[in-house]
Every structure is written in structure tokens, then in C-alpha cells.
Design a protein around this motif. Structure first.
Motif, PDB file in Angstrom:
ATOM      1  N   GLY A 299       7.497   7.153   3.773  1.00  0.00           N
ATOM      2  CA  GLY A 299       8.869   6.935   3.340  1.00  0.00           C
ATOM      3  C   GLY A 299       9.098   7.298   1.896  1.00  0.00           C
ATOM      4  N   HIS A 300       8.265   8.130   1.305  1.00  0.00           N
ATOM      5  CA  HIS A 300       8.401   8.496  -0.094  1.00  0.00           C
ATOM      6  C   HIS A 300       9.238   9.762  -0.235  1.00  0.00           C
ATOM      7  N   SER A 301       9.684  10.013  -1.474  1.00  0.00           N
ATOM      8  CA  SER A 301      10.569  11.148  -1.713  1.00  0.00           C
ATOM      9  C   SER A 301       9.835  12.481  -1.713  1.00  0.00           C
ATOM     10  N   ALA A 302       8.541  12.461  -2.017  1.00  0.00           N
ATOM     11  CA  ALA A 302       7.760  13.694  -2.035  1.00  0.00           C
ATOM     12  C   ALA A 302       6.270  13.363  -1.968  1.00  0.00           C
ATOM     13  N   TYR A 303       5.499  14.354  -1.603  1.00  0.00           N
ATOM     14  CA  TYR A 303       4.053  14.193  -1.514  1.00  0.00           C
ATOM     15  C   TYR A 303       3.387  15.398  -2.163  1.00  0.00           C
ATOM     16  N   LEU A 304       2.359  15.112  -2.948  1.00  0.00           N
ATOM     17  CA  LEU A 304       1.559  16.161  -3.567  1.00  0.00           C
ATOM     18  C   LEU A 304       0.162  16.102  -2.994  1.00  0.00           C
ATOM     19  N   GLY A 305      -0.450  17.267  -2.827  1.00  0.00           N
ATOM     20  CA  GLY A 305      -1.799  17.285  -2.277  1.00  0.00           C
ATOM     21  C   GLY A 305      -2.612  18.448  -2.785  1.00  0.00           C
ATOM     22  N   GLY A 306      -3.893  18.359  -2.576  1.00  0.00           N
ATOM     23  CA  GLY A 306      -4.813  19.425  -2.948  1.00  0.00           C
ATOM     24  C   GLY A 306      -5.980  19.445  -1.994  1.00  0.00           C
ATOM     25  N   ASP A 307      -6.622  20.600  -1.883  1.00  0.00           N
ATOM     26  CA  ASP A 307      -7.749  20.694  -0.969  1.00  0.00           C
ATOM     27  C   ASP A 307      -8.647  21.861  -1.326  1.00  0.00           C
ATOM     28  N   VAL A 308      -9.829  21.858  -0.755  1.00  0.00           N
ATOM     29  CA  VAL A 308     -10.717  23.019  -0.792  1.00  0.00           C
ATOM     30  C   VAL A 308     -10.543  23.742   0.533  1.00  0.00           C
ATOM     31  N   SER A 309     -10.744  25.050   0.527  1.00  0.00           N
ATOM     32  CA  SER A 309     -10.488  25.834   1.734  1.00  0.00           C
ATOM     33  C   SER A 309     -11.641  26.783   2.031  1.00  0.00           C
ATOM     34  N   TYR A 310     -11.782  27.074   3.311  1.00  0.00           N
ATOM     35  CA  TYR A 310     -12.776  28.031   3.792  1.00  0.00           C
ATOM     36  C   TYR A 310     -12.068  28.982   4.745  1.00  0.00           C
ATOM     37  N   ALA A 311     -12.034  30.274   4.406  1.00  0.00           N
ATOM     38  CA  ALA A 311     -11.306  31.255   5.198  1.00  0.00           C
ATOM     39  C   ALA A 311     -12.260  32.099   6.030  1.00  0.00           C
TER      40      ALA A 311
ATOM     41  N   GLY B  39      -8.658  18.084   2.311  1.00  0.00           N
ATOM     42  CA  GLY B  39      -8.169  17.524   1.061  1.00  0.00           C
ATOM     43  C   GLY B  39      -7.449  16.212   1.241  1.00  0.00           C
ATOM     44  N   VAL B  40      -6.576  15.914   0.283  1.00  0.00           N
ATOM     45  CA  VAL B  40      -5.822  14.655   0.306  1.00  0.00           C
ATOM     46  C   VAL B  40      -4.351  14.927   0.004  1.00  0.00           C
ATOM     47  N   SER B  41      -3.494  13.998   0.419  1.00  0.00           N
ATOM     48  CA  SER B  41      -2.063  14.048   0.130  1.00  0.00           C
ATOM     49  C   SER B  41      -1.657  12.698  -0.438  1.00  0.00           C
ATOM     50  N   VAL B  42      -0.876  12.693  -1.527  1.00  0.00           N
ATOM     51  CA  VAL B  42      -0.511  11.466  -2.238  1.00  0.00           C
ATOM     52  C   VAL B  42       1.016  11.334  -2.285  1.00  0.00           C
ATOM     53  N   GLY B  43       1.544  10.177  -1.919  1.00  0.00           N
ATOM     54  CA  GLY B  43       2.982   9.927  -1.957  1.00  0.00           C
ATOM     55  C   GLY B  43       3.448   9.566  -3.352  1.00  0.00           C
ATOM     56  N   LEU B  44       4.606  10.069  -3.737  1.00  0.00           N
ATOM     57  CA  LEU B  44       5.155   9.786  -5.071  1.00  0.00           C
ATOM     58  C   LEU B  44       6.320   8.813  -4.985  1.00  0.00           C
TER      59      LEU B  44
END
Length: 235
Positions: free
Chosen positions: A31-43, A230-235
Motif C-alpha cells: 500500500g505504499h506510494s512507490a517501491y525501489l529495488g536492486g538486484d544482481v543479474s545473470y543473463a 534482489g530486494v524491493s523496498v516500500g517508500l
């Protein structure tokens, strides 16, 4: 195509149990206004691109803005950089052999995508599907730094090309912490359709005796499947 179908089927297999669990457990919806996240990737390169490139590693960031209450429907922006090849050469500073230099050449991919996301807002597991359109940029650049110094002194782009791209993703959010700043584990797979583009691989730059270089680019479709952790964080 088979990879993204299999990944989508796997994620959807979690959707029904997640919805059922949401009926039994009181887990707060997003229910937050936005979410920021980051991750490592393997292509993992797909199709003809796999004949030229083995794999790529990178980092990504995303911003999610819910459109509907609870975050069932949202807009998502993803930005990422991956490296699919590199070269390192040891040089001596001109005029003396006492100062060593490193010549580093990196083959990289920048990806930017924006599009919708639909997800299950409640439950222990929260599956989601997403799509995107954007731009994929392939570039090879070289830099010099001292042997005992990691900071680059000079940086030059040797070759670059870009292409319009589309993507489709399937993933799962696993809530790790609730409260004012919720944190969720974000595991997903995204398939990128990149069309035909030119790029360099390791060994495709020739240094000439007159100080110039000659490049030998390859051109092909450059589709790839990217796994994100990765992770996602609510603001």
C-alpha cells in the motif's frame, strides 16, 4: 521462447497457492506510494546470440509506482548494466618501465525498460507478471589505471550500437519485513527481444602500429534471458 514459457508456467504455479494462503493468513497488502529495488543479474544469450556470447553478469535497479490500491496494477521502470566480456593488458608508462599500467577493455550492455506490472497483492508468496519496452545499448570501452590504483585515468568508447527492445517478465515477491518500510525478496526472469544489433567480443579490437585500432564487429539478433535476484523496498 521456450525458456520464458517455462518460467511463466513456474511462476503461475505459485499464484493459486498464494491466493489460497491469502484467504487464511492476514498479510498486509502492498500500500505504499512507490517501491525501489536492486538486484544482481545473470543473463543467458538466446538463439543466434548464444553462438557469439556465453553469458553476462550485472546489476539492476527498478522503480515501481502502484496505479491501483494495493498495488495489483503498477508501472515499473528497470535500468541495468551487464558485462559479457573483458580483456586486461599490462603496459609500461611511455619513457619508463618503472610505472606499470593496466589497459582494461570491457564489453557491456545497458538495458532500460518501462511497462506494466500485475501481481497478487497478498500472501506469503506474491507472483507477478510484467512487460516492457525500451532500449538496449551495446558498448565496448577501454580505460587505463595504475597497477596499484583502481581509479581509471582515461576512458574511451571503442564501439557502440543500440536497438529498440521489448521484454516480458515473471517473478515472485517474498515479504521479509512488514511495517512502515517493508522489504521483500524479489526473484524474477525477464526475456529480452532485442532485434539485430552490432557488438564486439573479446579479441575483436586490433591495435595497429600507427596507434590506431581496427574493430571487427559481429551483427546478429541479441535476445537473452535474464535471471534477477534482489530486494524491493516500500517508500
Amino acid at each position: 521462447m521456450r525458456s520464458i514459457r517455462s518460467t511463466t508456467a513456474l511462476v503461475l504455479a505459485f499464484a493459486v497457492p498464494a491466493i489460497a494462503r491469502a484467504q487464511r493468513f492476514e498479510v498486509r497488502p502492498l500500500g505504499h506510494s512507490a517501491y525501489l529495488g536492486g538486484d544482481v543479474s545473470y543473463a543467458v544469450p538466446q538463439g543466434e546470440f548464444a553462438g557469439y556470447v556465453d553469458k553476462a553478469w550485472g546489476i539492476n535497479g527498478h522503480v515501481i509506482v502502484p496505479v491501483t490500491r494495493g498495488g495489483i496494477f503498477a508501472l515499473r521502470l528497470d535500468l541495468g548494466v551487464m558485462q559479457y566480456g573483458d580483456e586486461n593488458q599490462r603496459l609500461a608508462f611511455p619513457g619508463t618501465g618503472r610505472v606499470g599500467l593496466n589497459l582494461n577493455t570491457s564489453n557491456d550492455i545497458f538495458v532500460g525498460q518501462v511497462g506494466p506490472q500485475i501481481m497478487v497483492p497478498d500472501g506469503t508468496f506474491r507472483p507477478y507478471l510484467a512487460g516492457g519496452v525500451g532500449y538496449t545499448h551495446f558498448f565496448t570501452h577501454s580505460s587505463i589505471n595504475g597497477v596499484d590504483d583502481n581509479a581509471s585515468v582515461f576512458n574511451t568508447t571503442n564501439y557502440q550500437d543500440g536497438v529498440f527492445s521489448t521484454s516480458a517478465a515473471a517473478g515472485i515477491y517474498v515479504p521479509l519485513r512488514a511495517g512502515r518500510t517493508p522489504v521483500s525478496l524479489d526473484i524474477s526472469a525477464r526475456y529480452h527481444w532485442n532485434g539485430s544489433v552490432s557488438y564486439l567480443r573479446r579479441g575483436d579490437i586490433q591495435d595497429n602500429s600507427d596507434g590506431s585500432i581496427t574493430v571487427f564487429p559481429h551483427r546478429s539478433r541479441a535476445d537473452f534471458l535474464v535471471w534477477h535476484f534482489g530486494v524491493s523496498v516500500g517508500l
